[in-house]
Design a protein around this motif. Structure first.
Motif, PDB file in Angstrom:
ATOM      1  N   HIS A 705       0.826  -1.198   0.000  1.00  0.00           N
ATOM      2  CA  HIS A 705       0.000   0.000   0.000  1.00  0.00           C
ATOM      3  C   HIS A 705       0.870   1.261   0.000  1.00  0.00           C
ATOM      4  O   HIS A 705       0.625   2.219  -0.756  1.00  0.00           O
ATOM      5  CB  HIS A 705      -0.925  -0.037   1.222  1.00  0.00           C
ATOM      6  N   ALA A 737      -6.878   2.459  -4.589  1.00  0.00           N
ATOM      7  CA  ALA A 737      -7.219   2.575  -3.176  1.00  0.00           C
ATOM      8  C   ALA A 737      -8.365   1.644  -2.807  1.00  0.00           C
ATOM      9  O   ALA A 737      -8.373   1.022  -1.738  1.00  0.00           O
ATOM     10  CB  ALA A 737      -7.580   4.030  -2.848  1.00  0.00           C
ATOM     11  N   HIS A 740      -7.144  -1.766  -2.323  1.00  0.00           N
ATOM     12  CA  HIS A 740      -6.437  -1.902  -1.054  1.00  0.00           C
ATOM     13  C   HIS A 740      -7.339  -1.611   0.147  1.00  0.00           C
ATOM     14  O   HIS A 740      -6.854  -1.558   1.279  1.00  0.00           O
ATOM     15  CB  HIS A 740      -5.223  -0.961  -1.037  1.00  0.00           C
ATOM     16  N   ASP A 741      -8.615  -1.381  -0.108  1.00  0.00           N
ATOM     17  CA  ASP A 741      -9.596  -1.105   0.946  1.00  0.00           C
ATOM     18  C   ASP A 741      -9.261   0.155   1.738  1.00  0.00           C
ATOM     19  O   ASP A 741      -9.562   0.264   2.920  1.00  0.00           O
ATOM     20  CB  ASP A 741      -9.733  -2.301   1.896  1.00  0.00           C
ATOM     21  N   ASP A 742      -8.652   1.130   1.083  1.00  0.00           N
ATOM     22  CA  ASP A 742      -8.398   2.434   1.703  1.00  0.00           C
ATOM     23  C   ASP A 742      -9.481   3.385   1.185  1.00  0.00           C
ATOM     24  O   ASP A 742      -9.278   4.127   0.223  1.00  0.00           O
ATOM     25  CB  ASP A 742      -7.007   2.938   1.328  1.00  0.00           C
ATOM     26  N   GLN A 743     -10.632   3.371   1.846  1.00  0.00           N
ATOM     27  CA  GLN A 743     -11.776   4.107   1.332  1.00  0.00           C
ATOM     28  C   GLN A 743     -11.583   5.617   1.428  1.00  0.00           C
ATOM     29  O   GLN A 743     -12.082   6.367   0.581  1.00  0.00           O
ATOM     30  CB  GLN A 743     -13.042   3.677   2.076  1.00  0.00           C
ATOM     31  N   TRP A 745      -8.762   7.322   1.085  1.00  0.00           N
ATOM     32  CA  TRP A 745      -7.926   7.727  -0.045  1.00  0.00           C
ATOM     33  C   TRP A 745      -8.742   7.673  -1.344  1.00  0.00           C
ATOM     34  O   TRP A 745      -8.687   8.605  -2.167  1.00  0.00           O
ATOM     35  CB  TRP A 745      -6.696   6.820  -0.123  1.00  0.00           C
TER      36      TRP A 745
END
Length: 944
Positions: A705, A737, A740-743, A745
């Motif tokens: 990430h 994002a 990568h489950d970076d909501q 971002w």
């Protein structure tokens, strides 16, 4: 009726006895009563693709049993049920329905109602009701049901003319419940409601129809529906002819006997071919027949088409594109899309100029007619197509009197010529010398401004002595046309000859600016062009000019075309348009490029390698927006064969774009991948769309990430100064994002992209950003919040005329509704998506929507229905390309859950194991994890 299939199978006055296989054999023979059904076809129809070893003996045994009740003959190749078609309900129904429709079209409403009522009374239930398990039965039953629906519509229309009332409202609503996209049915419903004194309900029905058409097709109501709506508001209702895709004609049509013969042939046959020599007027005759046809008609010009491109030419003529905007992989082939799009459509398809690709045209016509019951084909060719059921209409020269009338009409337009008694002998001689060929007569009339008619008659006799001899000894027809055009060529001025020869470089016509720039006649261009138009060698169609294909072939042989000047002109057009495609004038410039699409592609093929590489780079974004991935790939691969594996000096970026458009396999050395080229640039690419193509080719990065964030920031720094590229980079960051489950971002990046594209006024980018925001809201579980950006993305896709994307976004919205506990809304969206995707021939979206229906069934506890729908989706989903393979993984995951719900642990484990072993890529992580967890739970549980 003594025999029947419109309900349980009848063999005499009673329902046929015996087992299912025996009844299926009888039903199959009844469908071709009086005709031989070959034994191999019988076996295929009764047993499918995997007949048992003793299939021949089984058929023979069942025939022997059937002969106790019905007369069956064997002619050495197959079996024939020896009964008259009129004794079988399905054939009597077809005849009565056709007679009823013919009477309706001619205004004999009483006869129409009588015939259609008698036809519909023959139905005793669902067609082939007791043999639906036979492989041949479902498709045959669907075709018969479609014919029944048409007959019901025709019957109701006849009744409305005879006894206007609202009696048929319930029947019409039932038809619409089964087929909500039938615009004629909506029109009949509105007329019926008005006839019953219910105009307010008629207006409400129009609004409902408009909503359905907009949601499912992104289309406005047809001319017929709009006219009925206007009539409800203003007064009496009048029918409006169906739409057609036929070019407007620039001259009058002289009546000829073949017109009535062709129209009559089309009433009883589904394939009619106009056969005759070049110049006989086959194309114009076919257009006149199509213009008078009561239904929808579409012209497909095949003169400039190769054998491999015939299906795509038909797709283009019908306005159906290769793919949608969001998916540019290979996708289903053009023929499969065409079969899907025409399977339920009533259409007269005119295939013009088939002689140079006879085999390909014949194969396509045969496939379409076999799979599309509402289709009729009118072909023009110098040879018959040779397809079973083809009716041939010979087209020779005009009779003398008709030829004289044509010559006089064209002469009046060209030189104010009026046929006087003193001129009749000369005109008659001209017509007879030229064998009455319409093209020859038109070219002769175009010379009247130069030659008096008596001098023209004398020159025709001298100049076409070879033509007369060739005609009498059945000489080669092309040589006859060559001599005709050569004579016309001799009468042109030097400047007119030069312009005619150079004009042949254009494909699909050209505008005046292109002609002046490419043909190189300077100030003489306009006068020479005026002379060619006046002499009928070039036609003006609005603001564009075109040349008949026969004349073009002759003129092209007079000297080399200015191919490099042509390529340079259209390179400049492509570069100018490309800049505008990333701004508020996007739609205008898309249309501008559409008009010269054939010229642009010809320039790629015939320009120098360096110019062609620059053209491919300039056209990359246009191809993507127009869903022309297949054409782009073919052109790019042809160019790479010429340009070689290494970039010419100064054209590294253009060469990379060509490789990306070609879709070549990734080299073994990952550092050589075209997508890596972007990393070597310290500036924004000259063609900003390289950013998107590179990301699409490389796929989502599988780094950590933190590394991905750093990588994206370095990319953003290199792109500063190019607002469109910066906004597009944010789209890529947002999706990475999400993977990568970076909501947080992802939300920032999609919002940043939307602001950037809105500032530019660029619809495609805004559509991507809105779609990303909708996916983000769905990932957060906020399905209500997903609605607004998804609806906006749908609106933008409609503006870009992307029906495939509309279908895909409806499917995406259905997913959000399903997860948001709105099963009714989800079911509606899945259904609308499937209908729209079917009309477009987008089989991967059809499969994805059917998968959604399966998941809905599973959520309500109906694992049997879920399994059936998922298996159907798996069977129809294509393989071997990015998006479709992801759909197949999800289908298999759903099949595993359905088996698990049914208590079949072994089948569930089978499907889960397939998912875990086949899934690759970062975006398959969630599906793989779910399958692995389900598989582990099964293995940890107690043994069954």
């Amino acid at each position: 009726m003594p025999y029947g299939v419109l309900g349980p199978t009848l063999a005499g006055p009673a329902v046929a006895a015996g087992g299912a296989r025996l009844r299926a054999l009888l039903a199959r023979l009844l469908l071709d009563a009086g005709r031989v059904v070959p034994l191999p076809r019988l076996i295929d129809d009764l047993y499918g693709d995997t007949p048992p070893a003793g299939a021949v003996n089984a058929v023979q045994s069942n025939v022997s049993r059937l002969r106790r009740e019905v007369p069956i003959a064997y002619d050495g190749s197959g079996y024939r049920l020896e009964v008259e078609p009129g004794e079988v309900d399905v054939h009597r129904f077809a005849r009565l329905a056709a007679e009823g429709r013919s009477a309706l079209r001619s205004g004999d409403f009483a006869s129409a109602e009588s015939r259609l009522s008698e036809a519909l009374a023959l139905w005793r239930g669902e067609a082939l009701a007791d043999v639906r398990a036979a492989p041949f039965a479902p498709a045959a039953a669907d075709r018969l049901e479609e014919q029944r629906r048409r007959a019901v519509e025709d019957s109701i229309e006849a009744q409305l003319h005879l006894r206007p009332s609202a009696d048929a409202v319930d029947d019409l609503r039932a038809l619409l419940a089964a087929a909500p996209l039938r615009e004629h049915t909506w029109a009949l419903l509105m007329r019926s409601l008005v006839a019953g004194g219910r105009p307010a309900e008629a207006l409400a029905a129009f609004e409902e129809a408009r909503r359905v058409l907009s949601d499912e097709l992104g289309a406005d109501p047809s001319a017929e529906l709009s006219a009925v709506h206007t009539a409800v508001l203003r007064g009496p209702l009048t029918p409006v002819p169906p739409r057609s895709r036929l070019p407007a004609q620039l001259t009058s049509f002289v009546e000829r006997d073949e017109l009535a013969r062709t129209a009559e042939s089309l009433r009883s046959a589904r394939l009619v071919t106009l056969v005759g020599p070049g110049g006989a007027g086959k194309t114009r005759l076919s257009l006149e027949v199509a213009a008078r046809h009561p239904g929808e008609a579409c012209l497909v010009e095949l003169a400039g088409t190769g054998p491999d491109d015939v299906p795509r030419a038909v797709l283009d003529a019908l306005g159906l594109r290769d793919t949608g905007l969001l998916d540019r992989s290979a996708g289903p082939d053009a023929l499969d899309r065409l079969l899907a799009a025409l399977s339920t459509r009533e259409l007269l398809l005119v295939l013009d100029n088939c002689e140079h690709l006879l085999g390909a045209a014949a194969a396509l016509a045969g496939r379409l007619l076999g799979a599309c019951p509402g289709l009729r084909v009118l072909a023009t060719s110098r040879e018959p197509l040779g397809v079973t059921g083809e009716v041939r209409v010979p087209v020779a020269g005009l009779p003398t009197e008709a030829g004289m009338r044509l010559f006089a009409e064209r002469g009046a337009a060209a030189a104010g010529f009026a046929l006087a008694a003193a001129d009749e002998a000369a005109v008659r001689q001209i017509v007879r010398t030229l064998d009455g060929l319409p093209l020859a007569l038109e070219l002769a009339a175009a010379r009247l401004p130069v030659l008096p008619v008596d001098e023209l008659a004398r020159r025709v006799g001298d100049r076409f002595r070879v033509l007369s001899r060739g005609s009498s000894t059945a000489a080669d027809r092309h040589r006859t046309l060559w001599n005709l055009v050569a004579w016309s060529w001799d009468l042109l001025t030097t400047r007119e000859q030069l312009l005619a020869q150079r004009f042949t470089v254009f494909r699909g016509g050209a505008g005046l600016d292109a002609i002046e720039e490419v043909c190189g006649l300077g100030d003489d261009t306009l006068d020479a062009l005026d002379g060619l138009v006046g002499k009928s060698l070039i036609e003006r169609d609005g603001s564009r000019y075109r040349m008949l294909s026969t004349i073009r072939a002759f003129c092209a042989a007079q000297g080399p075309p200015p191919s490099e000047d042509h390529a340079l002109f259209f390179l400049e057009l492509a570069r100018t348009a490309d800049a505008h495609l990333r701004g508020p004038d996007q739609l205008t410039w898309l249309d501008r490029l559409d008009a010269d699409r054939d010229n642009l592609h010809a320039a790629v093929r015939h320009g120098s390698a360096e110019v062609a590489l620059r053209l491919v780079a300039a056209l990359s974004f246009y191809w993507w927006l127009r869903g022309a991935r297949g054409e782009a790939q073919a052109l790019a691969r042809e160019l790479l064969d010429r340009a070689g594996p290494s970039a010419p000096p100064g054209l590294a970026e253009e060469h990379v774009l060509c490789r990306l458009n070609a879709g070549l396999p990734t080299p073994l050395d990952a550092a050589e991948h075209p997508a890596r080229f972007l990393q070597t640039l310290g500036r924004p690419p000259a063609q900003p769309f390289l950013l998107y193509l590179s990301a699409f080719a490389a796929g989502p990065p599988e780094s950590s990430h933190e590394d991905v964030i750093a990588m994206q920031e370095r990319l953003r720094a290199r792109l500063r100064g190019s607002p469109w590229s910066e906004a597009l980079a944010s789209i890529g960051s947002g999706w990475i994002a999400l993977f990568h489950d970076d909501q947080a971002w992802a939300g920032r990046e999609f919002a940043r992209a939307l602001v950037g594209f809105q500032a530019l006024g660029e619809r495609w980018g805004m559509m991507l950003a809105q779609s990303g925001l909708a996916e983000l809201a769905t990932a957060r579980g906020d399905h209500r919040a997903a609605r607004l950006p998804m609806d906006e993305a749908l609106r933008l896709a409609a503006e870009l005329r992307s029906q495939v994307d509309l279908a895909e976004m409806l499917r995406s919205r259905a997913e959000a509704r399903m997860l948001g506990d709105d099963p009714a809304g989800a079911a509606g969206d899945f259904s609308e998506s499937m209908a729209l995707a079917t009309a477009c021939g987008a089989t991967e979206v059809v499969a994805s929507a059917r998968l959604g229906q399966a998941r809905l069934a599973l959520r309500r506890g109906d694992h049997t229905t879920a399994r059936g729908l998922a298996l159907s989706a798996l069977a129809e989903c294509p393989t071997g390309w990015y998006t479709a393979d992801g759909v197949r993984l999800t289908i298999k995951l759903t099949l595993g859950h359905a088996a698990e719900a049914a208590g079949d642990r072994y089948e569930a484990a089978h499907w889960f194991r397939q998912v875990t072993t086949e899934a690759t890529g970062l975006d398959a992580t969630a599906v793989t994890a779910e399958a692995a967890a389900a598989l582990a739970a099964l293995e940890a549980g107690p043994a069954p």
